[in-house]
Structure formats: structure tokens, C-alpha cells
Design an enzyme around this catalytic site. Structure first.
Site, PDB file in Angstrom:
ATOM      1  N   GLY A  58     -25.365 -10.151  40.679  1.00 31.27           N
ATOM      2  CA  GLY A  58     -26.315  -9.645  39.519  1.00 31.27           C
ATOM      3  C   GLY A  58     -27.667 -10.434  39.729  1.00 31.27           C
ATOM      4  O   GLY A  58     -28.103 -11.151  40.324  1.00 31.27           O
TER       5      GLY A  58
ATOM      6  N   GLN B 254     -35.715 -12.687  36.125  1.00 29.99           N
ATOM      7  CA  GLN B 254     -35.620 -13.721  37.259  1.00 29.99           C
ATOM      8  C   GLN B 254     -36.580 -13.860  38.313  1.00 29.99           C
ATOM      9  O   GLN B 254     -36.707 -14.812  39.083  1.00 29.99           O
ATOM     10  CB  GLN B 254     -34.260 -13.849  37.756  1.00 29.99           C
ATOM     11  CG  GLN B 254     -33.150 -14.209  36.806  1.00 29.99           C
ATOM     12  CD  GLN B 254     -31.752 -14.209  37.462  1.00 29.99           C
ATOM     13  OE1 GLN B 254     -31.227 -13.047  37.371  1.00 29.99           O
ATOM     14  NE2 GLN B 254     -31.226 -15.152  37.895  1.00 29.99           N
TER      15      GLN B 254
ATOM     16  N   CYS C  96     -25.708 -19.145  38.703  1.00 26.45           N
ATOM     17  CA  CYS C  96     -26.911 -18.163  38.591  1.00 26.45           C
ATOM     18  C   CYS C  96     -28.035 -18.711  39.582  1.00 26.45           C
ATOM     19  O   CYS C  96     -28.177 -19.751  40.106  1.00 26.45           O
ATOM     20  CB  CYS C  96     -27.699 -18.793  37.255  1.00 26.45           C
ATOM     21  SG  CYS C  96     -29.087 -18.087  36.643  1.00 26.45           S
ATOM     22  N   LEU C  97     -28.450 -17.631  40.027  1.00 25.24           N
ATOM     23  CA  LEU C  97     -29.361 -17.584  41.242  1.00 25.24           C
ATOM     24  C   LEU C  97     -30.837 -18.433  40.760  1.00 25.24           C
ATOM     25  O   LEU C  97     -31.561 -18.808  41.740  1.00 25.24           O
ATOM     26  CB  LEU C  97     -29.824 -16.387  41.850  1.00 25.24           C
ATOM     27  CG  LEU C  97     -28.782 -15.267  42.277  1.00 25.24           C
ATOM     28  CD1 LEU C  97     -29.046 -13.924  42.578  1.00 25.24           C
ATOM     29  CD2 LEU C  97     -28.060 -16.330  43.457  1.00 25.24           C
TER      30      LEU C  97
ATOM     31  N   HIS D 150     -24.155 -12.068  31.123  1.00 23.94           N
ATOM     32  CA  HIS D 150     -25.208 -13.137  31.876  1.00 23.94           C
ATOM     33  C   HIS D 150     -26.636 -12.343  31.956  1.00 23.94           C
ATOM     34  O   HIS D 150     -27.718 -13.189  31.782  1.00 23.94           O
ATOM     35  CB  HIS D 150     -24.569 -13.633  32.959  1.00 23.94           C
ATOM     36  CG  HIS D 150     -25.289 -14.494  33.604  1.00 23.94           C
ATOM     37  ND1 HIS D 150     -24.704 -15.753  34.127  1.00 23.94           N
ATOM     38  CD2 HIS D 150     -26.545 -14.315  34.489  1.00 23.94           C
ATOM     39  CE1 HIS D 150     -25.549 -16.680  34.699  1.00 23.94           C
ATOM     40  NE2 HIS D 150     -26.705 -15.498  35.011  1.00 23.94           N
ATOM     41  N   GLU D 151     -26.573 -11.232  32.604  1.00 24.46           N
ATOM     42  CA  GLU D 151     -27.910 -10.745  32.943  1.00 24.46           C
ATOM     43  C   GLU D 151     -28.827 -10.228  31.635  1.00 24.46           C
ATOM     44  O   GLU D 151     -30.022 -10.272  31.505  1.00 24.46           O
ATOM     45  CB  GLU D 151     -27.782  -9.353  33.798  1.00 24.46           C
ATOM     46  CG  GLU D 151     -26.808  -9.620  35.015  1.00 24.46           C
ATOM     47  CD  GLU D 151     -27.398 -10.978  35.992  1.00 24.46           C
ATOM     48  OE1 GLU D 151     -28.521 -11.156  35.749  1.00 24.46           O
ATOM     49  OE2 GLU D 151     -26.646 -11.229  36.529  1.00 24.46           O
TER      50      GLU D 151
ATOM     51  N   HIS E 155     -30.415 -12.972  30.354  1.00 23.59           N
ATOM     52  CA  HIS E 155     -31.763 -13.306  30.886  1.00 23.59           C
ATOM     53  C   HIS E 155     -32.760 -12.403  30.311  1.00 23.59           C
ATOM     54  O   HIS E 155     -34.062 -12.950  30.206  1.00 23.59           O
ATOM     55  CB  HIS E 155     -31.656 -12.895  32.614  1.00 23.59           C
ATOM     56  CG  HIS E 155     -31.015 -14.096  33.226  1.00 23.59           C
ATOM     57  ND1 HIS E 155     -31.438 -15.215  33.507  1.00 23.59           N
ATOM     58  CD2 HIS E 155     -30.027 -13.861  34.290  1.00 23.59           C
ATOM     59  CE1 HIS E 155     -30.928 -15.940  34.328  1.00 23.59           C
ATOM     60  NE2 HIS E 155     -29.972 -15.131  34.998  1.00 23.59           N
TER      61      HIS E 155
HETATM   62  O1  K1U Z   1     -27.928 -13.674  37.441  1.00 23.03           O
HETATM   63  C1  K1U Z   1     -27.907 -14.364  38.261  1.00 23.03           C
HETATM   64  O2  K1U Z   1     -28.358 -15.537  38.435  1.00 23.03           O
HETATM   65  C2  K1U Z   1     -26.680 -13.881  39.416  1.00 23.03           C
HETATM   66  C3  K1U Z   1     -25.552 -14.652  39.036  1.00 23.03           C
HETATM   67  C4  K1U Z   1     -24.543 -13.644  38.336  1.00 23.03           C
HETATM   68  C5  K1U Z   1     -23.367 -14.393  37.652  1.00 23.03           C
HETATM   69  C6  K1U Z   1     -22.557 -14.992  38.453  1.00 23.03           C
HETATM   70  C7  K1U Z   1     -21.372 -15.518  38.037  1.00 23.03           C
HETATM   71  C8  K1U Z   1     -21.012 -15.171  36.673  1.00 23.03           C
HETATM   72  C9  K1U Z   1     -21.713 -14.472  35.846  1.00 23.03           C
HETATM   73  C10 K1U Z   1     -22.851 -13.847  36.404  1.00 23.03           C
HETATM   74  C11 K1U Z   1     -24.906 -14.789  40.497  1.00 23.03           C
HETATM   75  O3  K1U Z   1     -24.648 -13.817  41.007  1.00 23.03           O
HETATM   76  S1  K1U Z   1     -24.545 -16.561  40.996  1.00 23.03           S
HETATM   77  C12 K1U Z   1     -23.768 -16.046  42.881  1.00 23.03           C
HETATM   78  C13 K1U Z   1     -22.557 -15.833  42.563  1.00 23.03           C
HETATM   79  O4  K1U Z   1     -21.845 -16.001  41.591  1.00 23.03           O
HETATM   80  C14 K1U Z   1     -21.808 -15.062  43.710  1.00 23.03           C
HETATM   81  C15 K1U Z   1     -22.564 -14.913  45.165  1.00 23.03           C
HETATM   82  C16 K1U Z   1     -21.864 -14.317  46.093  1.00 23.03           C
HETATM   83  C17 K1U Z   1     -20.570 -13.952  46.221  1.00 23.03           C
HETATM   84  C18 K1U Z   1     -20.038 -14.041  44.934  1.00 23.03           C
HETATM   85  C19 K1U Z   1     -20.716 -14.453  43.735  1.00 23.03           C
HETATM   86 ZN    ZN Z   2     -28.470 -15.934  36.089  1.00 23.85          ZN
END
Ligand code: K1U
Ligand code: ZN
Length: 167
Positions: A46, A51, A91-92, A133-134, A137
Site C-alpha cells: 500500500g 507518504q 510501513c514504508l 493503515h493507508e 496516513h
Molecule cells: O503504507 C505503507 O507504508 C505500506 C505498508 C502497508 C502495510 C503493511 C502491513 C500492514 C498494513 C499496511 C507496507 O506495504 S510495508 C511492506 C510490506 O508489508 C510488504 C512488502 C512486500 C511484500 C509484502 C508485504
Molecule cells: Zn505506512
């Protein structure tokens, strides 16, 4: 298309509340495309416009294993939620930090698609977590703010240390 730089917690710009999109013009369509490319490249499941320092209510999500089920939501609003689940989140904007957060198990979200059509999505499990989560943000909230003050202090210290090492 372009890869967009992602803000890192605790950047104060992550606290801004995003404004509703009034018109789905070429700029919004380009933003959505660039956000999707940035999310896939990161990689993540996401990304919210906040972000990438654009304070408009746009999110992209793809929780599929095949990475070909892109959802673009404009002006998403949680209309209903119920139940509880605890899920490990990342979270990225907070690289390398994962922790458990309590969220609603089921959500119903109203939004506009890229054609400006009103849509509703009903989600549970990981998709429901990701939507919450999004949307957090867009409201200026990062998932670590659901954690205790002690954990937040430790996370800030860890990220500051990481930033020093990579500088
Ligand atoms: O919003 C963001 O920072 C993105 C975040 C979203 C998220 C992850 C986990 C739970 C709720 C919301 C991410 O994508 S973090 C990376 C991640 O979870 C992932 C990356 C590659 C493959 C699978 C998962
Ligand atoms: Zn996030």
C-alpha cells in the site's frame, strides 16, 4: 512514470491531514500511476499520497501475491467497521520496524475510482488492515502512533541511529 521519494518517520510532513480531491484530472491520474510504481518498486502492499509529500486523499493498494490487483482509491472513507483483529504491520515510512496493531476486522469503505465513479469496498483481514493503515496516513497518523510511548521513543532512536549509519 516516476518513482517518488518516500518520507521517513518522524518527518513532520507525515502529520499533515490530506485534502479531498475535488477533480480527478491528469495530475491526479499521474500521481496515482507514480504511487503505484513506487509501491511496487519499494516493495509494499500500500501507499498513501501523504507518504510522497502530496497532501491529497489518494491511496493505492495491492495485497495480491501476483502483484496484479491494483486498487486506487480517491477520497476513501470508512463508512462502517466492526470486530477486532491484531495484525503485524510495517510501513514504508518506518523501514525495518514491524509491530502488532489492533484494528477493526471488517470495514466498508466508500471511495471514488479513477473515472470519478462512486464505489464501495467491503474488506476483512489484511485488506481491511491495509485500508485502515493507508487512511490513517491521509489523516496524518503513522502506525507506530498506535504503540506505547516507550516503543515510539525506542523506534525513533533506532531510526536516528540507522540514518547516521547510512549518512
Ligand atoms: O503504507 C505503507 O507504508 C505500506 C505498508 C502497508 C502495510 C503493511 C502491513 C500492514 C498494513 C499496511 C507496507 O506495504 S510495508 C511492506 C510490506 O508489508 C510488504 C512488502 C512486500 C511484500 C509484502 C508485504
Ligand atoms: Zn505506512
Amino acid at each position: 512514470m516516476a518513482l517518488l521519494p518516500i518520507l521517513r518517520f518522524p518527518d513532520p510532513r507525515l502529520k499533515k491531514v490530506a485534502a479531498p480531491v475535488l477533480e480527478i484530472d491528469e495530475g491526479i491520474k499521474r500521481l496515482a500511476r507514480d504511487m503505484a510504481e513506487t509501491m511496487y518498486e519499494a516493495p509494499g502492499i500500500g501507499l498513501a499520497a501523504t507518504q510522497v509529500d502530496v497532501h491529497k486523499r489518494v491511496i493505492v493498494i495491492d495485497i495480491s501475491e501476483t502483484r496484479d490487483e491494483l486498487l486506487t482509491l480517491i477520497n476513501p472513507e470508512i463508512a462502517e467497521k466492526d470486530g477486532l483483529q491484531v495484525c503485524e504491520e510495517g510501513c514504508l515510512s518506518v523501514p525495518g520496524i514491524y509491530d502488532k496493531v489492533e484494528r477493526a476486522e471488517n470495514v466498508r469503505v466508500h471511495y471514488l475510482d479513477l473515472k470519478g465513479e462512486k464505489r464501495t469496498i467491503e474488506a476483512h483481514g489484511l485488506l481491511a488492515v491495509c485500508l485502515q493503515h493507508e487512511i490513517d496516513h491521509l489523516d496524518g497518523k503513522v502506525f507506530v502512533e498506535h504503540l506505547s510511548q516507550l516503543k515510539q521513543t525506542r523506534i525513533k532512536a533506532k531510526l536516528a541511529k540507522q540514518a547516521k549509519i547510512t549518512a
